[in-house]
Design a protein around this motif. Structure first.
Motif, PDB file in Angstrom:
ATOM      1  N   LEU A 281       0.821  -1.123  -0.101  1.00 54.31           N
ATOM      2  CA  LEU A 281       0.003   0.001   0.000  1.00 54.31           C
ATOM      3  C   LEU A 281       0.887   1.241   0.064  1.00 54.31           C
ATOM      4  O   LEU A 281       0.700   2.287  -0.806  1.00 54.31           O
ATOM      5  CB  LEU A 281      -0.989  -0.071   1.023  1.00 54.31           C
ATOM      6  CG  LEU A 281      -2.431  -0.779   1.121  1.00 54.31           C
ATOM      7  CD1 LEU A 281      -2.809  -0.786   2.308  1.00 54.31           C
ATOM      8  CD2 LEU A 281      -3.066  -0.164   0.216  1.00 54.31           C
ATOM      9  N   ALA A 282       1.815   1.331   0.850  1.00 54.55           N
ATOM     10  CA  ALA A 282       2.583   2.439   0.885  1.00 54.55           C
ATOM     11  C   ALA A 282       3.288   2.653  -0.253  1.00 54.55           C
ATOM     12  O   ALA A 282       3.569   3.844  -0.897  1.00 54.55           O
ATOM     13  CB  ALA A 282       3.686   2.326   2.072  1.00 54.55           C
TER      14      ALA A 282
ATOM     15  N   GLY B 258       3.058   6.347  -5.198  1.00 52.43           N
ATOM     16  CA  GLY B 258       3.654   6.272  -6.473  1.00 52.43           C
ATOM     17  C   GLY B 258       5.295   5.865  -6.532  1.00 52.43           C
ATOM     18  O   GLY B 258       5.940   6.168  -7.415  1.00 52.43           O
ATOM     19  N   GLY B 259       5.622   4.863  -5.589  1.00 54.07           N
ATOM     20  CA  GLY B 259       6.600   4.421  -5.936  1.00 54.07           C
ATOM     21  C   GLY B 259       7.751   5.147  -4.994  1.00 54.07           C
ATOM     22  O   GLY B 259       9.042   4.617  -4.937  1.00 54.07           O
ATOM     23  N   ARG B 260       7.484   6.265  -4.206  1.00 51.97           N
ATOM     24  CA  ARG B 260       8.484   7.134  -3.646  1.00 51.97           C
ATOM     25  C   ARG B 260       8.963   6.377  -2.235  1.00 51.97           C
ATOM     26  O   ARG B 260       9.921   6.498  -1.739  1.00 51.97           O
ATOM     27  CB  ARG B 260       7.852   8.302  -3.426  1.00 51.97           C
ATOM     28  CG  ARG B 260       7.759   9.254  -4.669  1.00 51.97           C
ATOM     29  CD  ARG B 260       7.765  10.810  -4.449  1.00 51.97           C
ATOM     30  NE  ARG B 260       6.435  11.091  -3.634  1.00 51.97           N
ATOM     31  CZ  ARG B 260       5.165  10.793  -4.113  1.00 51.97           C
ATOM     32  NH1 ARG B 260       4.872  10.561  -5.297  1.00 51.97           N
ATOM     33  NH2 ARG B 260       4.078  11.021  -3.141  1.00 51.97           N
ATOM     34  N   LEU B 261       7.966   5.673  -1.623  1.00 55.52           N
ATOM     35  CA  LEU B 261       8.130   5.001  -0.410  1.00 55.52           C
ATOM     36  C   LEU B 261       8.134   3.286  -0.634  1.00 55.52           C
ATOM     37  O   LEU B 261       7.417   3.031  -1.484  1.00 55.52           O
ATOM     38  CB  LEU B 261       7.166   5.320   0.635  1.00 55.52           C
ATOM     39  CG  LEU B 261       7.049   6.793   1.019  1.00 55.52           C
ATOM     40  CD1 LEU B 261       5.510   6.636   1.929  1.00 55.52           C
ATOM     41  CD2 LEU B 261       8.088   7.019   1.919  1.00 55.52           C
TER      42      LEU B 261
ATOM     43  N   ILE C  96       9.106  -0.816  -9.893  1.00 49.10           N
ATOM     44  CA  ILE C  96      10.277  -0.209  -9.505  1.00 49.10           C
ATOM     45  C   ILE C  96      10.070   1.194  -9.436  1.00 49.10           C
ATOM     46  O   ILE C  96       9.947   1.747 -10.526  1.00 49.10           O
ATOM     47  CB  ILE C  96      11.474  -0.755 -10.403  1.00 49.10           C
ATOM     48  CG1 ILE C  96      11.739  -2.226 -10.340  1.00 49.10           C
ATOM     49  CG2 ILE C  96      12.703  -0.269  -9.608  1.00 49.10           C
ATOM     50  CD1 ILE C  96      12.710  -2.964 -11.202  1.00 49.10           C
ATOM     51  N   GLY C  97       9.991   1.681  -8.185  1.00 51.09           N
ATOM     52  CA  GLY C  97       9.557   3.109  -7.998  1.00 51.09           C
ATOM     53  C   GLY C  97       8.408   3.303  -8.879  1.00 51.09           C
ATOM     54  O   GLY C  97       7.373   2.598  -8.643  1.00 51.09           O
TER      55      GLY C  97
END
Length: 175
Positions: free
Chosen positions: A29-30, A35-38, A103-104
């Motif tokens: 979920l995070a 948007g792949g930042r976390l 990935i990201g």
């Protein structure tokens, strides 16, 4: 790909499975909501989201996994913590080797294959450099822990690998 189960391995208690499910869901979920930042790294190691088609249900299943970007592929370890059987995502890839990878912020398709013995000899030491506990996981079970190679079909995936993980093996620190 072939069946992967052993005669012994780390037991997988229901309580551990519940916690793993909660952590996996939270991480996924995070990763997605940001948007792949976390979630692209965990304890300094690269993480991707692997989405497979459930072999029994046909539903999409997503798992955050540590990966090794090397030689134009992403190497995954189907360790399941040294349990007697491989993780569900590995069996899903056996039934359908096509997968969605994130990935990201980059998402794309990849095709999975099991590492050949030569590829395993090359990648296993690099994976131990990345995450030394894999050696303990292998010692816990008599099955050979499979290595899965994800062959990306979208160039954006390779470009999304964080810069510090693009060169493997990682340079060893000088003393």
């Amino acid at each position: 790909m072939r069946t992967s189960s052993g005669t012994y391995g780390r037991p997988y208690p229901r309580r551990a499975a519940r916690w793993q499910s909660v952590l996996t869901t939270t991480h996924t979920l995070a990763y997605r909501l940001s948007g792949g930042r976390l979630g692209t790294t965990l304890l300094g190691m690269p993480m991707l989201l692997l989405t497979t088609v459930g072999r029994r249900t046909g539903r999409l299943r997503t798992a955050p996994l540590l990966y090794l970007p090397v030689d134009g592929v992403f190497v995954l370890v189907a360790s399941n913590g040294g349990a007697r059987v491989s993780p569900t995502w590995w069996f899903n890839l056996q039934a359908n080797p096509e997968a969605l990878v994130q990935i990201g912020p980059a998402r794309g398709l990849a095709r999975a294959s099991t590492a050949t013995p030569d590829e395993r000899r090359r990648y296993w030491p690099l994976l131990l450099q990345l995450y030394p506990p894999y050696a303990r996981y292998q010692a816990r079970t008599d099955r050979e822990i499979p290595l899965v190679l994800l062959h990306p079909r979208d160039a954006a995936l390779a470009e999304a690998v964080p810069e510090r993980f693009r060169t493997w093996p990682a340079p060893r620190p000088t003393r």
